[in-house]
Design an enzyme around this catalytic site. Structure first.
Site, PDB file in Angstrom:
ATOM      1  N   ASP A 152       0.743  -1.283   0.076  1.00 35.33           N
ATOM      2  CA  ASP A 152      -0.018  -0.037  -0.196  1.00 35.33           C
ATOM      3  C   ASP A 152       0.886   1.107   0.086  1.00 35.33           C
ATOM      4  OD1 ASP A 152       0.928  -0.655   2.639  1.00 35.33           O
ATOM      5  OD2 ASP A 152      -0.752   0.571   3.540  1.00 35.33           O
TER       6      ASP A 152
ATOM      7  N   GLU B 131       0.126  -1.134   5.886  1.00 38.51           N
ATOM      8  CA  GLU B 131       1.031  -0.609   6.767  1.00 38.51           C
ATOM      9  C   GLU B 131       0.944   0.824   7.106  1.00 38.51           C
ATOM     10  OE1 GLU B 131       4.898   0.796   8.374  1.00 38.51           O
ATOM     11  OE2 GLU B 131       3.948   1.558   6.540  1.00 38.51           O
TER      12      GLU B 131
HETATM   13 ZN   LIG Z   1       6.773   2.211   4.294  1.00 39.97          ZN
END
Ligand SMILES: [Zn+2]
Length: 383
Positions: free
Chosen positions: A72, A137
């Site tokens: 992501d 994340e």
């Molecule tokens: Zn990162």
């Protein structure tokens, strides 16, 4: 796509052109899984909620080495502010532009091609090789890496070494290896007072006035001295609010948000006790809520840091320093069950910025460094 590009850069272009803004993965993991399956990995997709996670493993023996990362990216902001469209992956003067190019699709591409070459020359390595990817994340990180770590722990699947591909290099590729991170502890403090007219202060109780001395002492606390591996603990106020907006009203409450980046030299409990004592000394009527978003971790100098430093030195002739500064990463979750976790990746100069970009040669070198690391840790050849 130019045929002059390396295998790694072609993969990076494919990844950057997928607009995988958290928690969207946009097919990145499916594509990577297919490549890993081709070279003999066993694939497990572990989707939780809206989050895609991938666990791919090659081999059954110990030790287990893991490359961890995220597919992501953070939002682009106004695309018109970019000199290249943010999902174009256009290469200008040897630099590839795009959201996620540095954080951290460059590392992901470098890992995958490093693995492909390594298993080609080492079909039976001294241990197992695995890849852990998440699409959460940059977001709340609730359904991402932590879920995979929990699933592995529940079935007693151990991890012995882990390299997280966060962009750790500061000035030149290879200058910094993160071998730990400080903890992060946040608090929301609500100070109660009594609202009233500014002309009649005896009928009110101003929470702002009552809090100044307290806040001054709070931000002046010397929490610890740090230690050999960590800088001293710091506290920063991030938000402070009171008042109705009107000029003639004494506010009824004051809210303060603060965050500590703390070293293992102090415990969360010690921090909370000191804050509570200070609140009592100043006789403040407060509600306080704490959020411990990351515990600190440290990987001492050892086989993983040594192997990483030697690979960096061999490939780019840089003497890598060990460092624990900066923000938190998914390393905090993996360190719960894995004793040796480090982060190593390309330059972080443009991450989360307009015109995020990465030097293509650096990404090719990074792939060679990762491959060399695998040779060092799991290779069967003479060395
Ligand atoms: Zn990162």
């Amino acid at each position: 796509m130019s045929s002059n590009n390396s295998n790694t850069i072609d993969l990076l272009i494919d990844l950057v052109q997928r607009p995988s803004i958290t928690p969207e993965d946009h097919g990145c993991q499916q594509m990577i899984a297919a490549r890993l399956q081709t070279v003999g990995f066993t694939i497990e997709h572990m989707r939780h909620g809206e989050v895609d996670n991938l666990w791919a493993r090659y081999g059954t023996e110990d030790p287990v080495f893991v490359f961890a990362g995220h597919t992501d990216v953070v939002p682009t902001g106004n695309a018109d502010d970019w000199s290249q469209p943010p999902f174009s992956a256009n290469i200008v003067n040897g630099e590839l532009y795009g959201r996620g190019a540095a954080d951290m699709k460059g590392s992901v591409a470098a890992m995958i091609t490093a693995i492909e070459r390594f298993v080609q020359s080492n079909p039976q390595p001294n241990g197992s090789l695995a890849v852990l990817l998440t699409s959460d994340e940059e977001g709340p990180a609730v359904n991402g890496t932590v879920k995979v770590v929990e699933a592995l722990a529940a079935r007693n699947e151990a991890i012995h070494y882990c390299v997280v591909g966060e962009p750790t290099s500061a000035g030149t590729l290879g200058d910094t290896i993160k071998n730990g991170r400080r903890g992060s502890l946040s608090a929301k403090l609500l100070v109660h007072g009594k609202q009233g007219h500014v002309a009649y202060p005896h009928l009110a109780d101003n929470p702002a006035h009552k809090s100044f001395k307290f806040l001054d002492e709070l931000v002046s606390i010397k929490w610890d001295e740090g230690d050999d591996n960590f800088p001293p603990t710091t506290l920063q106020i991030s938000n402070i609010n009171a008042g109705t907006g009107a000029g003639n009203v004494i506010p009824g409450t004051l809210t303060i948000d603060f965050n500590l980046r703390y070293s293992p030299a102090i415990s969360v409990n010690d921090i909370q006790t000191q804050v509570q004592t200070l609140i009592e000394q100043h006789k403040l009527d407060v509600d306080i809520s704490w959020n411990e978003s990351a515990a600190p971790f440290l990987t001492p100098t050892g086989s993983l840091t040594d192997a990483m430093r030697s690979s960096v030195s061999k490939v780019v002739s840089v003497d890598a320093a060990l460092d624990t500064g900066g923000g938190t990463s998914d390393g905090r979750f993996i360190s719960r069950t894995c004793e040796q976790v480090i982060e190593f990746g390309p330059l972080n100069a443009t991450i989360h910025q307009t015109d995020e970009r990465i030097n293509c040669e650096d990404i090719d070198s990074l792939s060679t460094i990762y491959e060399n690391l695998l040779e060092n840790l799991l290779g069967k050849q003479e060395r």
